[in-house]
Write a protein that holds these residues in place. Sequence first.
Motif, short mmCIF file in Angstrom:
data_model
loop_
_atom_site.label_atom_id
_atom_site.label_comp_id
_atom_site.label_asym_id
_atom_site.label_seq_id
_atom_site.Cartn_x
_atom_site.Cartn_y
_atom_site.Cartn_z
N GLU A 13 -5.20 9.36 1.97
CA GLU A 13 -5.15 9.45 0.52
C GLU A 13 -4.12 8.46 -0.03
N ILE A 14 -4.55 7.77 -1.07
CA ILE A 14 -3.64 6.91 -1.82
C ILE A 14 -3.25 7.67 -3.07
N VAL A 40 0.69 5.54 0.61
CA VAL A 40 -0.15 6.67 1.06
C VAL A 40 0.58 7.97 0.75
N SER A 90 -7.42 -10.22 -2.06
CA SER A 90 -8.46 -9.41 -2.68
C SER A 90 -9.40 -8.79 -1.63
N VAL A 130 0.86 -1.19 0.00
CA VAL A 130 0.00 0.00 0.00
C VAL A 130 0.89 1.24 0.00
N ASN A 174 -7.64 -5.93 0.11
CA ASN A 174 -7.56 -4.73 -0.73
C ASN A 174 -8.86 -3.93 -0.68
N PHE A 175 -10.00 -4.63 -0.76
CA PHE A 175 -11.28 -3.95 -0.64
C PHE A 175 -11.42 -3.28 0.73
N VAL A 207 -9.04 -2.34 2.88
CA VAL A 207 -8.10 -1.22 3.07
C VAL A 207 -8.59 0.01 2.32
N ASP A 208 -9.07 -0.18 1.10
CA ASP A 208 -9.58 0.96 0.35
C ASP A 208 -10.76 1.60 1.06
N ARG A 209 -11.66 0.80 1.57
CA ARG A 209 -12.82 1.33 2.28
C ARG A 209 -12.39 2.06 3.56
N PHE A 235 -9.44 3.42 4.29
CA PHE A 235 -8.72 4.67 3.97
C PHE A 235 -9.70 5.79 3.61
N ARG A 236 -10.76 5.47 2.89
CA ARG A 236 -11.74 6.51 2.57
C ARG A 236 -12.44 7.02 3.82
#
Length: 806
Positions: free
Chosen positions: A776-777, A696, A760, A694, A763-764, A766-768, A770-771
């Motif tokens: 910010e990625i 950032v 997988s 990841v 990843n979903f 972590v993205d959720r 972080f939002r």
Amino acid sequence: MNPRTNVRTARSRVFLPWRVLCLALCLAPSAVMAQETTPEPLHEAREIYEQVRAEVAGAGDLTAGGYAELTRRMDRVRLTASRCARETEGLLARQERLETTLVPRHEGATSGPFPDGEGMAAPASVRFKEVQAKLATQRADLEARLLECRLLEIDSDELAAELIRRGQQASLSTLFEREPHVVEVLHRNLVNLGEWPAAGQALVRLLSGSEELGAGPFTVLVAVTLFALAAGVAWRRRPLAFGDMPDELPFTTNLLIAFRVVTHAYAVPLFVLVAVSACSLVLIVVASVPWSAIWQAPVALLLLLLAMGVRTLLDPPAPARSLLRVPEGKGRTLSRLLQTLSFLVLVALLLGEARGLDSFDRDKQLLLGDIYVLLLAINVLALIDVATRGDLRGAERLFKRLLPTFVMVLVVVAMWLGYVELARLLFLGTLGTAIALLGVLLLARLVDDLQDGLDQGHYPWQRGLRHALGLTDGDPVPGLGWLLLVLQITLWGIFLLMLLRLWGVPAQTVEHLVQLLVSGFEIGSLTIVPSRILWAVLTLLLLVMVVRWVRSQLEKRWLLRTRMERGAREAVATSFGYAGIAAVAMLSLAMAGIDFSNLAIIAGALSVGIGFGLQNVVNNFISGLIMLFERPVKTGDWIVVGNTEGYVRRISIRTTTIETFDRSEVIVPNSELISNQVTNWMHNHNFGRFKVPVGVAYGSDTERVRQVLLEAARAHPQVVTNDAGWPDPWVLFLGFGDSALNFELRGIVYNADNRLGVISDLNFAVDRAFREHGIEIPFPQRVVHMAEASGASDEKPPTKPDETPR
């Protein structure tokens, strides 16, 4: 003198009488066997041979039946002579073994420094010479006996061949003997028309058996008939109950249902004939009633069963369907015609009893025969017309319609012209061929249905058998196809032998063919025994199925109790399978008559083949053995071999099958798994590590990033947490990138098979996360500066007066 020589010589003198005694005792059984088996059977066979030869020489022309009886007697003589020769050869072989083993020992024992007659050697030598003389006499007697057996065998073969030739000539001459034609027979019976009522009454009394049985047995038969009639009526009134029937039924299920409903429909005559036949057999045993008085009921029962079989196949009552897939109206008509044919066969058998009546002379028998053949031909011609109705062309029309019609017309013409034996042969041959062909086709259909049922598991017992053999859906039963193929070959072979007898081939010729199949025949120096080969193939196929079943039980049940690892269990089961197959193959080859003394030649040829072109095959074979015992790769492992990655599905003795993630199967030689580098994700355990990189943006709270990544990993159920043997998830700060701060989330999953799915999911997550936390990625940002060339100006180049700038 050497002391060892003195001791050895002394021992030989001490033990020499015992050796001579042992020699005599070993020779005694051979002499006893020779005395027991020599005289009577061979002499009796020789006397029978002389009697038959005298009868053939002095009797002139015999009937076909007389020649057949003489041929059977000669077959017994030939069998006795052959058995005598085999026994004598066995005795001679035993005597040769005794001579080659015991005699040289005696000669070596009596040799020494002492002369013959000194000490204890002389009496033993005298005794040995006496045994030698008896041995020579016995050998001469056995050789003379063997010569006599061989001579009788040759003579009986020649005489049997002559009897068969004469019997065929007699049968051929009888076949074309002519009786009075139909017009003459009809005229004679019209002249003697008044004799028919008395002849009919005598025939009824004969067929009922009332005179020959007596009052007591006949009363018992009448009582049993009435009781069976009442039982049949009661059974017929009971309704049959069937559940909901599907539109399509398997052949065997439909056959069983059809048999039930047809049996219910024919319950009354079936009960009567079964009861009367059983009572008749009891009277034969208890009251010594002759078979000629009560044969009608058992024969009628057989013909009724034949009619029921026809109804079962062609026109069974509902809810059964036609098993031969013929139209409903056509099947009903065929069924009625075939049942009528079976009734006519019974009538023929009953009318055959008229030959024993004085009131039925030859003219009456011929008239009944002419009328019967006409009715029979009408029935058969109607049967042929219904059975072959449709579009027939060419050879199909010839063999299905024209040829049977021509044969039946020829039967009627031959019978009316007076060729009775020719008509009988044509009719019985044609009818018997049709019935035998239908029977073989039905059995072949049942065999095919059995194979389909076992391969697909239609019934519970078939599914249980497949489970016991360790078969999954779609897997065929090993060896079943070959086993049923051998069975069908046997059925058609029996059918061909039946055809020979139906069309008048002598029984001795058929027996000779059967003898060739059983005893074998020679082609050059090679002896082929079809029966032994057939039994060897059957044994091979049956034992292969047994080995497969035992291997399945070892792998799935018995070895589970030993707490062995999965790979070890598979190695033991696979090794047992290959060893069992090898043992079964050796046993089958031995049953087929293969001489294993030639294995050295085969091994030499195989070694030459290995040296020239089979190196890779042997390399893969040895590698397969190494893999089975060392177990670097097991079934179900996730491995990477070169550019191939997937799961190991099967490890055989030569190759390994890998199923890739695209669901394609890759066949990898075992030598590549042994000699090359192999990545095994599941060698000792199923745990696997995952990595989730990841990045950032600069300025993000790194501790917050670390906490969010750990929470996402710990929330996944497939990630190992709080396990003493494995670490919890952890986060690494790998460094400062061009556009981001680089982190990596690592951890352990319980099953490496789920590693990609876990990555997988993370990843979903972590993205959720972080939002939600505003992390910010970033994506890479670059500024491109375009440098101008030196001396460049903004002025445009001059143009010529006649040119227009573009």
